[in-house]
Design a protein around this motif. Sequence first.
Motif, PDB file in Angstrom:
ATOM      1  N   VAL A  22      -9.716  -0.242   0.193  1.00 15.58           N
ATOM      2  CA  VAL A  22      -9.855   0.047   1.626  1.00 15.58           C
ATOM      3  C   VAL A  22      -8.940   1.202   2.031  1.00 15.58           C
ATOM      4  CG1 VAL A  22      -9.463  -0.887   3.944  1.00 15.58           C
ATOM      5  CG2 VAL A  22     -10.598  -2.291   2.217  1.00 15.58           C
ATOM      6  N   PHE A  23      -7.731   1.216   1.487  1.00 14.09           N
ATOM      7  CA  PHE A  23      -6.796   2.300   1.784  1.00 14.09           C
ATOM      8  C   PHE A  23      -7.412   3.656   1.442  1.00 14.09           C
ATOM      9  CE2 PHE A  23      -3.400   5.262   0.674  1.00 14.09           C
ATOM     10  CZ  PHE A  23      -2.550   5.138   1.764  1.00 14.09           C
TER      11      PHE A  23
ATOM     12  N   ALA B 180     -14.365   0.096   9.266  1.00 13.91           N
ATOM     13  CA  ALA B 180     -14.592   0.248  10.707  1.00 13.91           C
ATOM     14  C   ALA B 180     -13.676  -0.665  11.514  1.00 13.91           C
ATOM     15  CB  ALA B 180     -16.053  -0.044  11.037  1.00 13.91           C
ATOM     16  N   ALA B 181     -13.424  -1.865  11.004  1.00 18.01           N
ATOM     17  CA  ALA B 181     -12.539  -2.799  11.704  1.00 18.01           C
ATOM     18  C   ALA B 181     -11.115  -2.253  11.788  1.00 18.01           C
ATOM     19  CB  ALA B 181     -12.540  -4.154  11.015  1.00 18.01           C
ATOM     20  N   LEU B 182     -10.671  -1.588  10.729  1.00 18.98           N
ATOM     21  CA  LEU B 182      -9.292  -1.127  10.654  1.00 18.98           C
ATOM     22  C   LEU B 182      -9.077   0.282  11.195  1.00 18.98           C
ATOM     23  CD1 LEU B 182      -8.366  -2.549   7.140  1.00 18.98           C
ATOM     24  CD2 LEU B 182      -7.301  -3.197   9.317  1.00 18.98           C
TER      25      LEU B 182
ATOM     26  N   ASP C 266      -6.749  13.824  -3.394  1.00 21.33           N
ATOM     27  CA  ASP C 266      -5.513  13.054  -3.556  1.00 21.33           C
ATOM     28  C   ASP C 266      -5.352  12.247  -2.284  1.00 21.33           C
ATOM     29  OD1 ASP C 266      -3.045  11.973  -3.992  1.00 21.33           O
ATOM     30  OD2 ASP C 266      -1.950  13.867  -4.049  1.00 21.33           O
ATOM     31  N   LEU C 267      -5.677  10.961  -2.377  1.00 23.32           N
ATOM     32  CA  LEU C 267      -5.653  10.080  -1.206  1.00 23.32           C
ATOM     33  C   LEU C 267      -4.490   9.103  -1.217  1.00 23.32           C
ATOM     34  CD1 LEU C 267      -9.457   9.106  -1.017  1.00 23.32           C
ATOM     35  CD2 LEU C 267      -8.291  11.013   0.119  1.00 23.32           C
TER      36      LEU C 267
ATOM     37  N   LEU D 268       0.827  -1.202   0.000  1.00 22.29           N
ATOM     38  CA  LEU D 268       0.000   0.000   0.000  1.00 22.29           C
ATOM     39  C   LEU D 268       0.864   1.256   0.000  1.00 22.29           C
ATOM     40  CD1 LEU D 268      -2.597  -1.114   2.698  1.00 22.29           C
ATOM     41  CD2 LEU D 268      -2.951  -1.053   0.224  1.00 22.29           C
ATOM     42  N   PRO D 269       0.306   2.378  -0.412  1.00 23.61           N
ATOM     43  CA  PRO D 269       1.021   3.644  -0.260  1.00 23.61           C
ATOM     44  C   PRO D 269       1.292   3.905   1.222  1.00 23.61           C
ATOM     45  CG  PRO D 269      -0.860   3.887  -1.737  1.00 23.61           C
ATOM     46  CD  PRO D 269      -0.989   2.540  -1.091  1.00 23.61           C
ATOM     47  N   PRO D 270       2.177   4.834   1.539  1.00 23.81           N
ATOM     48  CA  PRO D 270       2.461   5.128   2.951  1.00 23.81           C
ATOM     49  C   PRO D 270       1.194   5.536   3.705  1.00 23.81           C
ATOM     50  CG  PRO D 270       4.063   6.195   1.521  1.00 23.81           C
ATOM     51  CD  PRO D 270       2.993   5.645   0.623  1.00 23.81           C
ATOM     52  N   ARG D 271       1.025   4.948   4.890  1.00 23.25           N
ATOM     53  CA  ARG D 271      -0.174   5.272   5.679  1.00 23.25           C
ATOM     54  C   ARG D 271      -0.211   6.751   6.053  1.00 23.25           C
ATOM     55  NH1 ARG D 271      -3.857   6.960   7.332  1.00 23.25           N
ATOM     56  NH2 ARG D 271      -5.365   6.280   8.887  1.00 23.25           N
ATOM     57  N   ASN D 272       0.951   7.397   6.174  1.00 23.03           N
ATOM     58  CA  ASN D 272       0.994   8.811   6.547  1.00 23.03           C
ATOM     59  C   ASN D 272       0.990   9.742   5.341  1.00 23.03           C
ATOM     60  OD1 ASN D 272       3.548   8.317   5.592  1.00 23.03           O
ATOM     61  ND2 ASN D 272       4.638   9.131   7.376  1.00 23.03           N
ATOM     62  N   TYR D 273       0.642   9.195   4.159  1.00 23.26           N
ATOM     63  CA  TYR D 273       0.561  10.049   2.971  1.00 23.26           C
ATOM     64  C   TYR D 273      -0.379  11.214   3.248  1.00 23.26           C
ATOM     65  CZ  TYR D 273      -0.098  11.574  -1.822  1.00 23.26           C
ATOM     66  OH  TYR D 273      -0.144  12.337  -2.972  1.00 23.26           O
TER      67      TYR D 273
END
Length: 317
Positions: free
Chosen positions: A159-160, A196-198, A60-61, A32-37
């Motif tokens: 999901v990301f 919601a789970a994540l 831009d997500l 996945l792309p960086p979570r802190n993008y």
Amino acid sequence: MILVGSVLSGRKDSILNREKRRAELYGLLGDLPPRNYRVSSRLISKDERDDFILGKLVLDLNGIEPVPAYFITPKETKEKKPVILFNHSHGGYYHVGKEEVLKGAPYSYKKPYAKELTEEGYSVLSIDAWAFGERSGRTEGEIFKEMLWKGQVMWGMMVFDSIKAIDYLFTRKDVDTERIGTIGMSMGSTMAWWTAALDERVKVCIDICAMTDFHTLIEFGGLEEHSVYYYVPNLLKRFSTAEINALICPRPHLSLNGIYDRVTPEKGLDLINEELKKVYQEAGVEERFELKKYFVAHLETAEMRSEATDFLNKWLK
């Protein structure tokens, strides 16, 4: 006699285990792309309609592909509003995407969620998922295959985007970020409970017609009921459907399903219901989870819509 310290220690262990399992689930979603993008947005237009104000955005997500979105607000917007992340369905209607929030779907109740939710005082965010709406330039199969080659999982990328859409909500001054809910029908239902789970920032989850027990789906020969986007490598080695949904506890969660729906075999619904009731009971919040069944197939009825809005108003207002 139970010592207070023991109780607190047990709760801490439970929280730590839940975080470990959440990280494990996220880790199955591919590269996945960086979570802190850092997300950003651009307002395309703002349209005042009879019932609400419709903002058309490009978000831009993920740093890969722009994400068209709608942000819909009640006309009275002087104070921060609770907001619902509306997840659109699939149904093979690739051209629709986020338009579903404005126009509905053939299997959803006739009143569009944009009107329903703004009348109840909620703002609404809806994005086009990969391969849908304004992102339908490539087919689902083409995207899935390319991502697979690159070590990515299409469902993971979808999901990301939903998780990063919540990041976007935190950039808005008109959103009460302590009152974020999510809802969806069919594919949108699955997105609701995965998101919601994540992401614990989601305070209320409502899923409609897609609480599918994976193992029961295999047992009943229903794998073709879901398109390729749905399948996550190695998932069944680590998680059942109930185990994913257990990560939503102790937050309020309503699941509405049809007993004649091939997407959700009734045996699987009963297994999930039994397991999640235990999870919520052990957490001391059994009133926060409900799984309801109706004598319908893949369809949202007027009664189901009423249950959904009542549940949101009970736990999010």
